[in-house]
Design a protein around this motif. Structure first.
Motif, PDB file in Angstrom:
ATOM      1  N   GLY A  13       0.953  -1.341   0.542  1.00  0.00           N
ATOM      2  CA  GLY A  13       0.055  -0.081  -0.040  1.00  0.00           C
ATOM      3  C   GLY A  13       1.060   1.371  -0.366  1.00  0.00           C
ATOM      4  N   VAL A 281     -12.495  -2.268  -9.160  1.00  0.00           N
ATOM      5  CA  VAL A 281     -11.020  -2.087  -8.812  1.00  0.00           C
ATOM      6  C   VAL A 281     -11.212  -1.170  -9.107  1.00  0.00           C
ATOM      7  CG1 VAL A 281      -9.798  -3.215  -9.535  1.00  0.00           C
ATOM      8  CG2 VAL A 281     -11.606  -4.354  -8.509  1.00  0.00           C
ATOM      9  N   GLY A 285      -9.480   0.793  -6.222  1.00  0.00           N
ATOM     10  CA  GLY A 285      -8.190  -0.141  -6.688  1.00  0.00           C
ATOM     11  C   GLY A 285      -7.858  -1.703  -6.032  1.00  0.00           C
ATOM     12  N   GLY A 286      -7.370  -2.260  -6.198  1.00  0.00           N
ATOM     13  CA  GLY A 286      -7.311  -3.895  -5.371  1.00  0.00           C
ATOM     14  C   GLY A 286      -6.151  -4.593  -6.591  1.00  0.00           C
ATOM     15  N   PRO A 290      -1.975  -5.003  -3.952  1.00  0.00           N
ATOM     16  CA  PRO A 290      -3.309  -4.245  -4.154  1.00  0.00           C
ATOM     17  C   PRO A 290      -2.611  -2.556  -4.702  1.00  0.00           C
ATOM     18  CG  PRO A 290      -3.674  -5.012  -1.869  1.00  0.00           C
ATOM     19  CD  PRO A 290      -2.127  -5.834  -2.492  1.00  0.00           C
ATOM     20  N   ARG A 291      -2.948  -1.661  -5.605  1.00  0.00           N
ATOM     21  CA  ARG A 291      -2.765  -0.854  -6.006  1.00  0.00           C
ATOM     22  C   ARG A 291      -3.923   0.092  -5.983  1.00  0.00           C
ATOM     23  NH1 ARG A 291       1.015  -1.539 -11.213  1.00  0.00           N
ATOM     24  NH2 ARG A 291       2.741  -2.951 -10.210  1.00  0.00           N
ATOM     25  N   ILE A 330      -8.737  -1.873   1.481  1.00  0.00           N
ATOM     26  CA  ILE A 330      -8.303  -3.168   0.181  1.00  0.00           C
ATOM     27  C   ILE A 330      -7.491  -3.949   1.435  1.00  0.00           C
ATOM     28  CG2 ILE A 330      -7.915  -4.100  -1.735  1.00  0.00           C
ATOM     29  CD1 ILE A 330      -7.169  -1.032  -2.678  1.00  0.00           C
ATOM     30  N   SER A 331      -8.781  -5.310   1.148  1.00  0.00           N
ATOM     31  CA  SER A 331      -7.941  -6.287   2.047  1.00  0.00           C
ATOM     32  C   SER A 331      -8.048  -7.795   1.336  1.00  0.00           C
ATOM     33  CB  SER A 331      -9.223  -6.547   3.218  1.00  0.00           C
ATOM     34  OG  SER A 331      -9.541  -5.963   4.429  1.00  0.00           O
ATOM     35  N   ARG A 332      -6.721  -8.641   1.058  1.00  0.00           N
ATOM     36  CA  ARG A 332      -7.115  -9.917   0.540  1.00  0.00           C
ATOM     37  C   ARG A 332      -6.837 -10.990   1.640  1.00  0.00           C
ATOM     38  NH1 ARG A 332      -9.177  -6.704  -2.324  1.00  0.00           N
ATOM     39  NH2 ARG A 332      -8.423  -6.052  -4.459  1.00  0.00           N
ATOM     40  N   GLN A 336      -3.025  -6.604   3.184  1.00  0.00           N
ATOM     41  CA  GLN A 336      -4.124  -5.465   3.229  1.00  0.00           C
ATOM     42  C   GLN A 336      -3.591  -4.178   3.055  1.00  0.00           C
ATOM     43  OE1 GLN A 336      -5.588  -4.683   7.483  1.00  0.00           O
ATOM     44  NE2 GLN A 336      -7.220  -4.370   6.614  1.00  0.00           N
TER      45      GLN A 336
END
Length: 504
Positions: A13, A281, A285-286, A290-291, A330-332, A336
């Protein structure tokens, strides 16, 4: 020495955690392994580094090479680790001295010729170097990233064009081959924004945008095709207050994450206008890594959404939280990322599918059901978060044919800056960021204003959020007038700026 450690940075991030590039040479069959949760583009560094070392005139050790990127649980991506890996191999094999490397951090992607290619996120990484090392920080980067990195004044930036230049810096017996510390380029000339003097007529819309600029409010412009909605929105950045140094650095750091920062746009408010086919997205963003999306790239600037109902409804819904909080998370599964998203939303739309509902000359052929369906693409909760909702009518032929120029942006911007100065002196923030408690303290109205606001709440069935937003707008109108207290006139104008969509 068969072990060397070189310092670098990863990107998560807006954060750039430190990464230790540890290189170990061992006996055995020649091999090259990279460990430490490295993604594909990092593992491909093996071939780029090998070719760059040979092209620069060094020997590639014919031993078992193990590169560890620590900490091991931090994901690593992109080619920014090419340079520190190559330097670690050369230091571990004794071809360059290892002790001086400890005073620097390195990042850069290598070409097969040994040239250094630019990387993204250089500004975010330089900020991290500043936080960890203070004024003693030193960062070696590709030449193309030097100007943006040098915006962080406390870090010594050493730009290099190739791997050979970096190695000569540590091998040279005199200063002739050493890298020179980069000095920031002179500030670019101020770019002229499109001027409001080009806009003829539309006095009410110009006034609404002035209020929005002064208080940081979001705006929805509703009107037929050709009324000038896009023309008005494109000139909005020209009346916004000048960016502070902190705002400019924040905006530049976000743009640096996508390699879209240019020194020529330093201290210019971003103006982002994504197409209505953009995905959620792209907007918020994502991605697997994540961008930032359009709302973060518009940080400290303007996000203009033209033809608002043409965006997919689920895409528009992602705006609701950032409009309130000013940031997006943005969480993956594996990571995060937090990105700032403090932007001003300017949206434009037609009142109906054909665009001529309520037009004084053209006839609308849309059925009431079609109008309701078209306007219903914008949800009530999203509309509730838009401070100013204004109808923009068509401009008369007489006004268009007249030679009289409108008021220039410079005059409007002066009033906006004065109003913002009052807000900062009173509450240290602009009116759009006032909390509910701060609204109770700073947005008190006289008795007539309270009665008018009470009637409007009952008539239009406003929510508590809408009530607070009207008060914020009224506070801004009072600030533009230089009034210490909100009166009935200020409240009345704020109410007129919050007309709901017409459903007939």
């Amino acid at each position: 020495m068969s072990l060397a450690v070189v310092k670098s940075r990863a990107l998560t991030g807006m954060e750039a955690p430190s990464v230790s590039v540890e290189v170990h040479l061992a006996n055995g069959l020649p091999a090259f392994h990279i460990v430490g949760l490295a993604e594909t583009e990092v593992k491909e560094a093996r071939d780029r580094v090998r070719a760059a070392i040979l092209t620069a005139g060094f020997d590639m050790p014919q031993r078992r090479i193990t590169v560890s990127l620590a900490p091991a649980d931090l994901p690593k991506e992109s080619g920014r680790f090419d340079l520190p890996i190559a330097l670690g191999i050369l230091a571990a094999s004794g071809q360059i001295p290892a002790p001086p490397l400890a005073r620097y951090e390195f990042a850069g992607e290598l070409s097969l010729t040994g040239a250094l290619r630019p990387i993204r996120g250089a500004l975010a990484m330089t900020f991290a170097v500043q936080r960890s090392a203070g004024q003693g920080g030193a960062f070696v980067l590709p030449c193309a990233n030097a100007d943006e990195a040098a915006l962080v004044a406390d870090v010594a930036i050493y730009p290099a064009a190739s791997l050979l230049e970096v190695c000569n810096h540590f091998r040279a017996a005199d200063d002739t081959l050493r890298l020179s510390r980069h000095r920031p380029s002179p500030a670019p000339a101020v770019t002229t924004y499109p001027d409001f003097a080009d806009v003829k007529g539309q006095q009410r819309a110009r006034r609404a945008l002035e209020v929005a600029a002064a208080g940081g409010h979001s705006v929805l412009l509703l009107g037929p095709p050709g009324a000038g909605k896009t023309m008005l929105a494109s000139r909005f950045t020209g009346i916004l207050p000048p960016m502070t140094d902190d705002e400019a650095l924040e905006a530049a750091a976000v743009q640096s994450l996508t390699s879209s920062f240019a020194l020529a746009r330093w201290k210019q408010r971003p103006f982002r206008s994504p197409h209505h086919t953009s995905s959620a997205v792209a907007l918020v963003g994502g991605g697997s890594v994540p961008r930032p999306g359009e709302i973060s790239l518009a940080h400290c600037g303007v996000l203009f959404l033209d033809e608002l109902p043409e965006f997919e409804r689920r895409v528009l819904e992602v705006l609701r939280e950032p409009l309130e909080s000013g940031h997006v998370t943005i969480s993956r599964a594996a990571r995060q990322a937090d990105f700032p998203a403090r932007f001003q939303l300017i949206a434009a739309m037609n009142p109906c599918p054909c665009g001529f509902l309520g037009h004084p000359a053209a006839q609308c052929r849309c059925t009431p059901e079609a109008v309701a369906r078209y306007q219903g693409r914008i949800s009530g909760p999203l509309l509730d978060r838009i401070d100013i909702q204004l109808e923009v009518g068509p401009v008369s032929p007489e006004t268009l044919l007249s030679d009289a120029a409108g008021e220039p942006s410079s005059a409007i911007a002066a009033r906006v800056e004065d109003a913002l100065r009052r807000q900062l002196a009173r509450q240290r923030k602009n009116n759009s960021h006032l909390s509910a408690r701060e609204i109770d303290r700073w947005c008190k109205t006289d008795r007539a204003g309270q009665d008018l606001l009470h009637k409007a709440m009952l008539q239009f069935h406003w929510s508590a959020r809408a009530y607070h937003r009207v008060l914020r707008v009224a506070r801004t109108i009072a600030d533009l007038a230089g009034a210490a207290t909100i009166n009935e006139r200020h409240v009345a104008e704020a109410i007129q700026f919050r007309r709901s969509l017409r459903q007939s």
